[in-house]
Design an enzyme around this catalytic site. Structure first.
Site, PDB file in Angstrom:
ATOM      1  N   HIS A 207      67.936 -74.835 -28.728  1.00  0.00           N
ATOM      2  CA  HIS A 207      68.839 -73.733 -28.376  1.00  0.00           C
ATOM      3  C   HIS A 207      68.417 -72.519 -29.191  1.00  0.00           C
ATOM      4  O   HIS A 207      68.449 -72.540 -30.420  1.00  0.00           O
ATOM      5  CB  HIS A 207      70.290 -74.092 -28.659  1.00  0.00           C
ATOM      6  CG  HIS A 207      71.247 -73.008 -28.259  1.00  0.00           C
ATOM      7  ND1 HIS A 207      71.864 -72.973 -27.024  1.00  0.00           N
ATOM      8  CD2 HIS A 207      71.662 -71.901 -28.919  1.00  0.00           C
ATOM      9  CE1 HIS A 207      72.619 -71.901 -26.943  1.00  0.00           C
ATOM     10  NE2 HIS A 207      72.521 -71.227 -28.077  1.00  0.00           N
ATOM     11  N   CYS A 208      68.015 -71.471 -28.487  1.00  0.00           N
ATOM     12  CA  CYS A 208      67.501 -70.277 -29.160  1.00  0.00           C
ATOM     13  C   CYS A 208      68.621 -69.246 -29.298  1.00  0.00           C
ATOM     14  O   CYS A 208      69.106 -68.719 -28.294  1.00  0.00           O
ATOM     15  CB  CYS A 208      66.330 -69.692 -28.377  1.00  0.00           C
ATOM     16  SG  CYS A 208      65.610 -68.231 -29.162  1.00  0.00           S
ATOM     17  N   PRO A 209      69.032 -68.913 -30.513  1.00  0.00           N
ATOM     18  CA  PRO A 209      70.091 -67.903 -30.674  1.00  0.00           C
ATOM     19  C   PRO A 209      69.628 -66.499 -30.317  1.00  0.00           C
ATOM     20  O   PRO A 209      70.456 -65.640 -29.999  1.00  0.00           O
ATOM     21  CB  PRO A 209      70.445 -68.017 -32.162  1.00  0.00           C
ATOM     22  CG  PRO A 209      69.217 -68.567 -32.812  1.00  0.00           C
ATOM     23  CD  PRO A 209      68.591 -69.468 -31.805  1.00  0.00           C
TER      24      PRO A 209
END
Length: 428
Positions: A165-167
């Protein structure tokens, strides 16, 4: 009557939808504002304070005008990749309405289980490229996760070929958007290199035009100094990320698999060779989404509820036969409970709503119409309910207890009938 909801309106994950469900983002979509600012602001500073001074250094064919144009076009391209990466379904696996019923089984003593106990496996094995791979059951989505699938705790969804999950993009990176994510990161790296090179070139031109030292050239163009520092730092981040994902693609790994299995010496069954691995990522067609977010949501089909017999009705005096039939039906329904596969419709705690209803029905059927002759015949009837252990996946369901409870109900009902009408019992 409320209007029917669309899929995105009844969505159970933590995603955010825009434009009527056409765009789907993660719950941290606000981080996109920061990401866009980190791309747009440096490029605008470059065009306004550096690139415009380079226009006259390439007089042939007015080639100098291409410097800011290339920067702006590159910036738009990177922003488009960012939007495509963060605003589409990354490969969310549809949830199930209830656990997979075909996986339920009864335990037996030979296999080490409790006889008559309903068991639910938490892990099962599937064949992938000739190798058995263990897949786990997801309690939230109520499915067995496909191979390389993982549940994102931020988005609250199971994602196929989950990478991370890429912020920075506010979205999960999975099967459907991984190639766009890599293109976004690599393009950002090239944009940083371009701005860094053009800013350094402008400093060199200043040193050749009357600012003999680097320090004097920086004092004349502090914007160039700021862009050089910014791009140098950014290159460590996006450049390192590009190199790391080049390695992952060449070996057909995901970020999740690399960090989780780094210490394990297990073979990578997904590795098809460097060339085929790159072809799989960049040349394979993107699979369509398994969700139609703008379609109308269908009501979940829940398993049939457990029935404990017909409702209590007013019966005329002298009609004990229908009462006995109802009590017999209660006993048969109790036996059927042990064969029910869905635990959601049976109360999981003794003394819950279903147990109260059961005792009320049994007591009312055995006592109604005969309170004066037999007091509280069914008051001591107790039905032992099952309990579902969500962690172990087992349903404590003892069929012999249920059988004894059912037979007790039938015997007590017959006894109540004979006691209420002794004359009819003697004639028979």
């Amino acid at each position: 009557m409320a209007p029917p909801q669309r899929v995105y309106e009844a969505w159970k994950g933590n995603n955010k939808f825009f434009f009527g469900g056409r765009l789907i983002f993660g719950p941290d979509a606000k981080s996109l504002i920061l990401s866009v600012s980190l791309i747009v602001v440096p490029v605008l500073v470059f065009c306004a304070l550096v690139a415009r001074h380079l226009r006259h250094h390439f007089p042939a064919y007015n080639a100098g005008y291409a410097i800011p144009v290339v920067a702006v076009v590159f910036m738009i391209y990177v922003l488009a990749l960012l939007l495509v990466t963060s605003a589409q379904d990354p490969g969310i696996v549809p949830r199930a309405a209830h656990p997979p019923e075909e996986e339920f089984s009864y335990g037996n003593a030979l296999s080490g289980g409790t006889p008559g106990r309903l068991q639910f496996p938490r892990v099962k094995e599937v064949m992938v490229n000739g190798t058995l791979v263990k897949v786990k059951y997801c309690d939230t989505c109520m499915i067995y996760r496909p191979p390389r699938c993982s549940h994102c705790s931020i988005c609250n969804n199971c994602v196929e070929r989950f990478d991370h999950h890429c912020p920075w993009v506010g979205q999960c990176i999975g099967q459907r958007n991984y190639q766009y994510f890599f293109m976004f990161v690599s393009s950002s790296t090239l944009l940083c290199i371009y701005v860094f090179a053009m800013s350094a070139l402008y400093i060199k031109f200043l040193m050749d035009e009357g600012y003999p030292t680097v320090w004097k050239a920086f004092k004349h163009s502090p914007a160039s100094l700021g862009l050089l520092i910014y791009c140098f730092i950014a290159l460590w981040f996006v450049g390192g990320l590009t190199g790391f994902h080049l390695y992952l693609i060449s070996t057909n790994q995901t970020t999740y698999e690399n960090f989780r299995y780094r210490s394990d010496s297990r073979p990578n069954i997904y590795n098809q060779g460097c060339l085929n691995n790159f072809l799989e990522v960049f040349c394979s067609k993107t699979k369509p989404s398994k969700h139609k977010f703008r379609a109308y949501a269908q009501e979940e089909v829940r398993p049939p509820t457990v029935s404990f017999g017909r409702e209590v009705e007013e019966e005329p005096v002298g009609g004990p036969r229908s009462k006995v039939e109802d009590d017999l039906e209660i006993g048969s329904d109790l036996l059927k409970i042990s064969q029910r596969r869905n635990y959601e419709d049976v109360d999981v705690e003794t003394g819950g709503r279903h147990s109260n209803e059961m005792e009320g029905i049994v007591n009312s059927k055995l006592v109604a119409g005969s309170e004066s002759q037999i007091s509280a015949v069914g008051s001591d009837v107790r039905v032992r309910h099952s309990t579902w252990d969500r962690r172990s996946g087992n349903w404590d369901m003892s069929s012999d207890i249920l059988t004894r409870s059912a037979s007790d109900v039938i015997e007590r009902s017959v006894f109540a009938t004979e006691a209420a009408h002794p004359s009819q019992a003697e004639t028979h």
